[in-house]
Scaffold this active site. Sequence first.
Site, PDB file in Angstrom:
ATOM      1  N   PHE A   1      -1.520   9.429 -14.880  1.00 49.82           N
ATOM      2  CA  PHE A   1      -1.015   9.997 -13.624  1.00 49.82           C
ATOM      3  C   PHE A   1       0.273  10.776 -13.835  1.00 49.82           C
ATOM      4  O   PHE A   1       1.164  10.766 -13.004  1.00 49.82           O
ATOM      5  CB  PHE A   1      -0.800   8.871 -12.605  1.00 49.82           C
ATOM      6  CG  PHE A   1      -1.299   9.234 -11.226  1.00 49.82           C
ATOM      7  CD1 PHE A   1      -2.650   9.252 -10.960  1.00 49.82           C
ATOM      8  CD2 PHE A   1      -0.427   9.570 -10.212  1.00 49.82           C
ATOM      9  CE1 PHE A   1      -3.121   9.612  -9.691  1.00 49.82           C
ATOM     10  CE2 PHE A   1      -0.880   9.915  -8.950  1.00 49.82           C
ATOM     11  CZ  PHE A   1      -2.226   9.928  -8.691  1.00 49.82           C
TER      12      PHE A   1
ATOM     13  N   LYS B   1       0.849  -1.203   0.000  1.00 53.26           N
ATOM     14  CA  LYS B   1       0.000   0.000   0.000  1.00 53.26           C
ATOM     15  C   LYS B   1       0.882   1.251   0.000  1.00 53.26           C
ATOM     16  O   LYS B   1       0.694   2.169  -0.808  1.00 53.26           O
ATOM     17  CB  LYS B   1      -0.912  -0.014   1.224  1.00 53.26           C
ATOM     18  CG  LYS B   1      -1.656   1.270   1.448  1.00 53.26           C
ATOM     19  CD  LYS B   1      -2.651   1.573   0.328  1.00 53.26           C
ATOM     20  CE  LYS B   1      -3.232   2.947   0.516  1.00 53.26           C
ATOM     21  NZ  LYS B   1      -4.166   3.323  -0.542  1.00 53.26           N
TER      22      LYS B   1
ATOM     23  N   CYS C   1      -4.241  11.217   1.411  1.00 53.82           N
ATOM     24  CA  CYS C   1      -3.465   9.969   1.404  1.00 53.82           C
ATOM     25  C   CYS C   1      -2.003  10.139   1.019  1.00 53.82           C
ATOM     26  O   CYS C   1      -1.116   9.807   1.804  1.00 53.82           O
ATOM     27  CB  CYS C   1      -4.133   8.967   0.465  1.00 53.82           C
ATOM     28  SG  CYS C   1      -5.771   8.522   1.025  1.00 53.82           S
TER      29      CYS C   1
ATOM     30  N   GLY D   1       0.809  19.626 -12.312  1.00 52.95           N
ATOM     31  CA  GLY D   1      -0.209  20.395 -11.569  1.00 52.95           C
ATOM     32  C   GLY D   1       0.457  21.249 -10.514  1.00 52.95           C
ATOM     33  O   GLY D   1       1.673  21.451 -10.527  1.00 52.95           O
TER      34      GLY D   1
HETATM   35  C1  UDX Z   1      -4.617   8.311  -3.902  1.00 50.49           C
HETATM   36  C2  UDX Z   1      -4.260   7.100  -4.763  1.00 50.49           C
HETATM   37  O1  UDX Z   1      -4.466   7.421  -6.133  1.00 50.49           O
HETATM   38  C3  UDX Z   1      -5.171   5.930  -4.376  1.00 50.49           C
HETATM   39  O2  UDX Z   1      -4.814   4.779  -5.137  1.00 50.49           O
HETATM   40  C4  UDX Z   1      -4.993   5.641  -2.892  1.00 50.49           C
HETATM   41  O3  UDX Z   1      -5.808   4.558  -2.475  1.00 50.49           O
HETATM   42  C5  UDX Z   1      -5.338   6.877  -2.084  1.00 50.49           C
HETATM   43  O4  UDX Z   1      -4.526   7.987  -2.501  1.00 50.49           O
HETATM   44  P1  UDX Z   1      -6.489  10.171  -3.856  1.00 50.49           P
HETATM   45  O5  UDX Z   1      -5.839  10.636  -2.600  1.00 50.49           O
HETATM   46  O6  UDX Z   1      -7.960  10.113  -3.938  1.00 50.49           O
HETATM   47  O7  UDX Z   1      -5.937   8.670  -4.220  1.00 50.49           O
HETATM   48  O8  UDX Z   1      -5.987  11.177  -4.968  1.00 50.49           O
HETATM   49  P2  UDX Z   1      -5.397  11.033  -6.425  1.00 50.49           P
HETATM   50  O9  UDX Z   1      -6.475  10.935  -7.399  1.00 50.49           O
HETATM   51  O10 UDX Z   1      -4.349   9.978  -6.422  1.00 50.49           O
HETATM   52  O11 UDX Z   1      -4.665  12.463  -6.572  1.00 50.49           O
HETATM   53  C6  UDX Z   1      -3.656  12.792  -5.608  1.00 50.49           C
HETATM   54  C7  UDX Z   1      -3.106  14.164  -5.964  1.00 50.49           C
HETATM   55  O12 UDX Z   1      -2.364  14.106  -7.187  1.00 50.49           O
HETATM   56  C8  UDX Z   1      -4.186  15.220  -6.168  1.00 50.49           C
HETATM   57  O13 UDX Z   1      -3.757  16.445  -5.585  1.00 50.49           O
HETATM   58  C9  UDX Z   1      -4.262  15.337  -7.686  1.00 50.49           C
HETATM   59  O14 UDX Z   1      -4.673  16.623  -8.125  1.00 50.49           O
HETATM   60  C10 UDX Z   1      -2.815  15.098  -8.067  1.00 50.49           C
HETATM   61  N1  UDX Z   1      -2.659  14.612  -9.450  1.00 50.49           N
HETATM   62  C11 UDX Z   1      -3.199  13.418  -9.786  1.00 50.49           C
HETATM   63  C12 UDX Z   1      -1.911  15.361 -10.356  1.00 50.49           C
HETATM   64  O15 UDX Z   1      -1.412  16.441 -10.026  1.00 50.49           O
HETATM   65  N2  UDX Z   1      -1.742  14.884 -11.616  1.00 50.49           N
HETATM   66  C13 UDX Z   1      -2.271  13.689 -12.020  1.00 50.49           C
HETATM   67  O16 UDX Z   1      -2.072  13.309 -13.169  1.00 50.49           O
HETATM   68  C14 UDX Z   1      -3.038  12.937 -11.068  1.00 50.49           C
END
Ligand code: UDX
Length: 437
Positions: free
Chosen positions: A247, A202, A258, A251
């Site tokens: 991903f 994880k 998380c 940004g």
């Molecule tokens: C994350 C993991 O993706 C997930 O698998 C885990 O179980 C929990 O943590 P989450 O916290 O919901 O999920 O957010 P996520 O969608 O991963 O985005 C995390 C951060 O990265 C956000 O601030 C988002 O804006 C940023 N991000 C994401 C980017 O800047 N660029 C991207 O391409 C994707």
Amino acid sequence: MRDRHVAVIGTGYVGLTTGACLAALGHRVVCADADPYKVERLRRAEVDILEPGLPELVREGLDSGRLEFVQDTPGAVSDADVVFLCLPTPMGVGGAADLAAVEAVADEIRTVLPYEAVVVNKSTVPVGTAERVAALLGRPDVTVVSNPEFLREGHAVRDFLNPDRIVVGAADRAAAQRVADLYAELDAPLVLTDAASAELAKYAANFFLAMKLSFANNLATLCERFDADVNDVITGIGHDPRIGDAFLNPGPGWGGSCLPKDTHALLTVCEESGVEFPLLRATIETNVEHQRRLVERVVAGCSPGDGSLHGVRLALLGLSFKAGTSDLRDSPALAIARLLKARGAELYAYDPALSETRPDLSDLLTIVDTPEKAFEQARACVILTEWPQFRDLDWEAVAGLLETPVVYDFRNLLDPARLHRAALSWEGIGRSFAMAG
Ligand code: UDX
């Protein structure tokens, strides 16, 4: 396998999704929460968490009798085969995970857990927690299993019912299989392993995702230096299946409840266990440095000349940590806002998820209920959350509202050509209007 008796302790974003989805898979689920207000609302299928599909699953579970909400935790576990612990494990002092909630529930259920019940750590917990919970329970007949969640906010139901993989870890493989059997209806690869490997998987997943994002943000800065287009570079590398292009959107830095918590907790584990992991430290530091660099770009474009932003009013679009949620926990938008404020800026922010439930951020910024109110008398606009509705704003009108017709689009959300036609200067990340073609 269906119709197993399952208890879920904690009805937050992980617990409620787990309970409602396991009920949808045919099991009988009792969800317990210490908050009577939350239990009462859930009994009426009133779901406060912004998760598509979750209210409907809760309603279906209640109507079918397969899902129940109680406040009585001991009562909930008294006839459960499997007990899921979905409890908060916030970042504690020094970055380590705080397990106080887990320890309190272990005390509550120790004497009422049925013989040979299985207890499952679902929330993200440090490596070694399964062993700690087993020791806390002091029940040799009860096995503690690690079954980490890999749910993204805004996609939690979809991610639970369509998992890329199911990871279940326990020394006692029969107990691990009992947990794996709960997901038998789902068509997903199963990784049966020991508890420490499941727990580490994880953290490793979230570390790798954060590292990918820090890589993308650093790459964007490099592209700016060489007038390259980061979108094309990422497409150019993403066709390699070993890399992929998911991903990798640059940004304002990564945040949320998380990634920051889990990367810091893993760093603490590395430091405490004497394991050097320079990539992890660099991933975290890159995120902070990237945000500083973006703020310097705004200062360079808007400062009255003394390197500060005193007297400069800025319109911020987006405060949530990502589009599709109202969650502000560790939001990169707030990190950027704090850095802008520290340089003297006056901040007016609009976020579509916050127009009703206004969090108190008055020491940092003023939340307004329309984008236009944010633009009034603003020097420039900064886009921090990739809400799709920002694309449909009347950008042609915005040019007349801003003192300096500049939009810092720190999500590369908008069409540079459209802003150029609207006499707005578009400032993206890792790409410029000229190269955007
Ligand atoms: C994350 C993991 O993706 C997930 O698998 C885990 O179980 C929990 O943590 P989450 O916290 O919901 O999920 O957010 P996520 O969608 O991963 O985005 C995390 C951060 O990265 C956000 O601030 C988002 O804006 C940023 N991000 C994401 C980017 O800047 N660029 C991207 O391409 C994707």
